[in-house]
Design an enzyme around this catalytic site. Structure first.
Site, PDB file in Angstrom:
ATOM      1  N   VAL A  17     -93.351  53.878 -83.990  1.00 13.97           N
ATOM      2  CA  VAL A  17     -93.822  54.872 -84.976  1.00 13.97           C
ATOM      3  C   VAL A  17     -95.312  54.657 -85.226  1.00 13.97           C
ATOM      4  O   VAL A  17     -95.897  53.653 -84.797  1.00 13.97           O
ATOM      5  CB  VAL A  17     -93.039  54.753 -86.309  1.00 13.97           C
ATOM      6  CG1 VAL A  17     -91.555  55.040 -86.086  1.00 13.97           C
ATOM      7  CG2 VAL A  17     -93.238  53.384 -86.939  1.00 13.97           C
ATOM      8  N   CYS A  18     -95.914  55.595 -85.947  1.00 11.35           N
ATOM      9  CA  CYS A  18     -97.320  55.475 -86.300  1.00 11.35           C
ATOM     10  C   CYS A  18     -97.466  54.408 -87.380  1.00 11.35           C
ATOM     11  O   CYS A  18     -96.585  54.309 -88.227  1.00 11.35           O
ATOM     12  CB  CYS A  18     -97.868  56.808 -86.806  1.00 11.35           C
ATOM     13  SG  CYS A  18     -97.819  58.097 -85.535  1.00 11.35           S
ATOM     14  N   PRO A  19     -98.546  53.627 -87.420  1.00 12.30           N
ATOM     15  CA  PRO A  19     -99.721  53.774 -86.553  1.00 12.30           C
ATOM     16  C   PRO A  19     -99.638  52.987 -85.237  1.00 12.30           C
ATOM     17  O   PRO A  19    -100.621  52.932 -84.507  1.00 12.30           O
ATOM     18  CB  PRO A  19    -100.836  53.186 -87.430  1.00 12.30           C
ATOM     19  CG  PRO A  19    -100.161  52.065 -88.153  1.00 12.30           C
ATOM     20  CD  PRO A  19     -98.751  52.549 -88.404  1.00 12.30           C
ATOM     21  N   TYR A  20     -98.455  52.381 -84.958  1.00 12.95           N
ATOM     22  CA  TYR A  20     -98.400  51.490 -83.788  1.00 12.95           C
ATOM     23  C   TYR A  20     -98.471  52.248 -82.475  1.00 12.95           C
ATOM     24  O   TYR A  20     -98.844  51.678 -81.455  1.00 12.95           O
ATOM     25  CB  TYR A  20     -97.175  50.571 -83.898  1.00 12.95           C
ATOM     26  CG  TYR A  20     -97.240  49.819 -85.198  1.00 12.95           C
ATOM     27  CD1 TYR A  20     -98.214  48.847 -85.390  1.00 12.95           C
ATOM     28  CD2 TYR A  20     -96.429  50.164 -86.268  1.00 12.95           C
ATOM     29  CE1 TYR A  20     -98.359  48.214 -86.611  1.00 12.95           C
ATOM     30  CE2 TYR A  20     -96.567  49.532 -87.504  1.00 12.95           C
ATOM     31  CZ  TYR A  20     -97.535  48.560 -87.668  1.00 12.95           C
ATOM     32  OH  TYR A  20     -97.680  47.947 -88.876  1.00 12.95           O
ATOM     33  N   ASN A  50    -101.058  62.632 -84.216  1.00 11.06           N
ATOM     34  CA  ASN A  50    -101.846  61.487 -84.695  1.00 11.06           C
ATOM     35  C   ASN A  50    -102.584  60.763 -83.566  1.00 11.06           C
ATOM     36  O   ASN A  50    -103.765  60.434 -83.703  1.00 11.06           O
ATOM     37  CB  ASN A  50    -100.950  60.481 -85.421  1.00 11.06           C
ATOM     38  CG  ASN A  50    -100.411  61.032 -86.733  1.00 11.06           C
ATOM     39  OD1 ASN A  50    -100.942  61.999 -87.278  1.00 11.06           O
ATOM     40  ND2 ASN A  50     -99.346  60.431 -87.236  1.00 11.06           N
TER      41      ASN A  50
END
Lengths: 81, 282
Positions: A17-20, A50
């Site tokens: 998931v974000c931000p990864y 993103n």
């Protein structure tokens, strides 16, 4: 995926998931040569906007964002010179 | 596949996202060695943020034990640490925050005899000492060894900071050639100090060290940053390298390390405004 683009490296970030999604894409892109293309596969929908936005803000070129099979998307990024 | 462990990627993700850091910068921080001299008011926040940032090796020099009166500002230490060596509580606190950092402790008082050995293996030195004798000693040693030094001082509601890059900007003596006479500048013990100003200035020191390691931005070399917490105002005073500086000038007169004997009037913390004799603030 645009036909004429040579992909130098692939990164499967399904399950991330974000931000990864961006963090890991950035880490891999840093290890590549300028001008090379990274293909990132994600299955977290917000990452499709993103990751390209963050990549562009760092000066890289987003070549394409598109579907890559069931519930997955690919992002093609060319590393800045 | 990645140059960091999963744990590191998550821990440092907010750094890696930054354009000026990234994985490349985070690696520089991991490879860096920073020496924090003094585990007191300034050294506490400086060391905390440096450890949190993932500095690979963090050295801490302090020969003192924790006193109850320290705890109002020296946030590395806890009430139950009173009476214990500061380097021990610093080691515990920093390792608990980030076990990935190698914390090396030196339970020694900085002196002309040990300063060169202490700074030799470090890339950046952070000055969190509490007296002028040690402050000048550290300045002189860093100039002689060519080590970048991030200096700060606090007193009452005031703080000052300057970054010293030997050969590239002024050193502490370019601005304040000699220590003030004993007793002229009161100590924090006499004059008091608001605890949180140590947090502001020590945190700025950590930022300066991080910028030096990353090679980004503009450091406070050649600029004294002054903070008046009561007024809520930052001010900066430009300072130039002095060709007549006794330690970094063209014809240095100080070629061996000096320990000033400032008797028992040693200020507990370096004065915010610096010694009374000021040179070339433009």
């Amino acid at each position: 995926m645009p036909e004429d683009v040579q992909v130098h490296r692939e990164l499967d970030l399904k399950g991330e998931v974000c931000p990864y999604t961006f963090v890991k894409s950035k880490l891999v892109l840093e290890m590549m040569e300028p001008g090379q293309v990274l293909r990132v596969i994600v299955d977290y929908p917000p990452a499709t906007s993103n990751v390209p936005r963050s990549m562009e803000s760092e000066g890289h070129k987003v070549l394409a964002v598109g579907a890559a099979g069931e519930g997955a998307w690919e992002i093609l990024v060319r590393k800045k010179d | 596949m990645f140059p960091f462990s999963e744990e590191e990627i998550v821990r440092y993700s907010r750094h890696i996202i930054l354009q000026e850091v990234g994985g490349v910068g985070q690696r520089k921080l991991k490879d860096a060695r920073v020496l924090v001299v003094g585990a007191g008011g300034l050294g506490s926040p400086a060391a905390f943020y440096l450890a949190a940032a993932g500095i690979g090796t963090l050295g801490i020099v302090d020969d003192d034990v924790v006193d109850l009166s320290n705890l109002q500002r020296q946030i590395l230490h806890r009430t139950e640490d009173v009476g214990k060596p500061k380097v021990d509580s610093a080691h515990r606190a920093l390792t608990a925050l980030n076990p990935g950092v190698r914390v090396v402790t030196y339970r020694e008082r900085l002196s002309a005899a040990n300063v060169m050995d202490l700074i030799r293996d470090y890339d950046v030195i952070v000055d969190g000492v509490d007296n002028f004798s040690t402050r000048y000693l550290l300045n002189d040693a860093c100039v002689m060894a060519g080590k970048p030094l991030v200096d700060a001082g606090i007193l009452r509601w005031d703080g000052m900071l300057m970054t010293i890059r030997p050969g590239e900007g002024p050193c502490y003596r370019c601005v304040f050639p000699e220590p003030p006479p004993a007793g002229v500048i009161p100590s924090c013990q006499e004059a008091g100090v608001i605890g949180a100003i140590a947090g502001v200035m020590g945190t700025l020191q950590a930022l300066e060290a991080i910028k030096l390691i990353l090679g980004v931005g503009e450091t406070l070399s050649g600029r004294l940053l002054l903070f008046d917490a009561l007024e809520g105002r930052f001010r900066q005073v430009n300072a130039a390298q002095d060709p007549d500086c006794p330690v970094c000038g063209d014809h240095p007169t100080i070629t061996e390390l000096i320990e000033y004997d400032l008797a028992c009037e040693l200020p507990e913390t370096g004065a915010a405004a610096g010694p009374t004799e000021r040179k070339n603030p433009s």
